[in-house]
Write a protein that holds these residues in place. Sequence first.
Motif, PDB file in Angstrom:
ATOM      1  N   ALA A  90       0.845  -1.189   0.000  1.00 51.90           N
ATOM      2  CA  ALA A  90       0.000   0.000   0.000  1.00 51.90           C
ATOM      3  C   ALA A  90       0.884   1.245   0.000  1.00 51.90           C
ATOM      4  CB  ALA A  90      -0.906   0.003   1.228  1.00 51.90           C
ATOM      5  N   PRO A  91       0.455   2.293  -0.687  1.00 48.65           N
ATOM      6  CA  PRO A  91       1.284   3.508  -0.730  1.00 48.65           C
ATOM      7  C   PRO A  91       1.397   4.134   0.656  1.00 48.65           C
ATOM      8  CG  PRO A  91      -0.854   3.896  -1.745  1.00 48.65           C
ATOM      9  CD  PRO A  91      -0.773   2.434  -1.455  1.00 48.65           C
ATOM     10  N   GLY A  92       2.628   4.388   1.070  1.00 50.08           N
ATOM     11  CA  GLY A  92       2.876   5.042   2.348  1.00 50.08           C
ATOM     12  C   GLY A  92       2.700   4.136   3.549  1.00 50.08           C
ATOM     13  N   GLY A  93       2.514   2.828   3.361  1.00 48.63           N
ATOM     14  CA  GLY A  93       2.283   1.936   4.489  1.00 48.63           C
ATOM     15  C   GLY A  93       3.386   0.910   4.616  1.00 48.63           C
ATOM     16  N   GLY A  94       3.597   0.411   5.815  1.00 50.25           N
ATOM     17  CA  GLY A  94       4.576  -0.640   6.052  1.00 50.25           C
ATOM     18  C   GLY A  94       5.989  -0.112   6.062  1.00 50.25           C
ATOM     19  N   ARG A  95       6.903  -0.945   6.540  1.00 52.43           N
ATOM     20  CA  ARG A  95       8.298  -0.535   6.561  1.00 52.43           C
ATOM     21  C   ARG A  95       9.020  -1.136   5.376  1.00 52.43           C
ATOM     22  NH1 ARG A  95      12.401  -3.804   8.266  1.00 52.43           N
ATOM     23  NH2 ARG A  95      11.829  -5.885   8.960  1.00 52.43           N
ATOM     24  N   GLN A  96      10.066  -0.480   4.937  1.00 54.02           N
ATOM     25  CA  GLN A  96      10.845  -0.952   3.806  1.00 54.02           C
ATOM     26  C   GLN A  96      11.888  -1.946   4.290  1.00 54.02           C
ATOM     27  OE1 GLN A  96      10.157  -0.114   0.669  1.00 54.02           O
ATOM     28  NE2 GLN A  96       8.434   1.068   1.461  1.00 54.02           N
ATOM     29  N   LYS A  97      12.094  -3.030   3.514  1.00 55.60           N
ATOM     30  CA  LYS A  97      13.104  -4.024   3.874  1.00 55.60           C
ATOM     31  C   LYS A  97      14.485  -3.517   3.495  1.00 55.60           C
ATOM     32  CE  LYS A  97      10.351  -8.190   3.587  1.00 55.60           C
ATOM     33  NZ  LYS A  97      10.280  -9.533   3.024  1.00 55.60           N
ATOM     34  N   THR A  98      15.459  -3.909   4.291  1.00 55.70           N
ATOM     35  CA  THR A  98      16.832  -3.546   3.968  1.00 55.70           C
ATOM     36  C   THR A  98      17.339  -4.466   2.867  1.00 55.70           C
ATOM     37  OG1 THR A  98      17.736  -5.070   5.611  1.00 55.70           O
ATOM     38  CG2 THR A  98      17.238  -2.821   6.351  1.00 55.70           C
ATOM     39  N   GLU A  99      18.498  -4.132   2.313  1.00 50.59           N
ATOM     40  CA  GLU A  99      19.079  -4.956   1.251  1.00 50.59           C
ATOM     41  C   GLU A  99      19.362  -6.365   1.753  1.00 50.59           C
ATOM     42  OE1 GLU A  99      19.542  -4.347  -2.001  1.00 50.59           O
ATOM     43  OE2 GLU A  99      18.431  -2.492  -1.646  1.00 50.59           O
TER      44      GLU A  99
END
Length: 131
Positions: A71-80
Amino acid sequence: MPSSDYTTGGGGALKLKGAGGIDKKKKKKRPKPTTEASTSTSVTTAEPSHTPRRSISPDTAEKEIREASDAPGGGRQKTEAEKRHDEQRRKRLEDRLKKEGIKTHKEKVEELNKYLSGLSEHHDMPKIGPG
């Protein structure tokens, strides 16, 4: 009759000789949040419309996490590193499925029985007791 350390008590908690009076710590009461509903005469509890379930399957939880991150603007981004780890895990799972194939329970049991029949008598269970 004078009280002695060795007399039997009438009831309640055990009293040990020489034990000091250890008081239990009392929990502090939290102040109730002030809301518009609490100022009126009828107090209603404000509960969220959707409460998260505690017993959900790991697949469902993973799916919900993926949907939230898509979803746009939701959740955290995973690291590499997390992305690489997920990719390696997916590849290992695919390789294992290709190597083993999809077997039914009956096929797995037959394969195990064939393996066990090929072992020497050394691995057999010894007889215990009469008979």
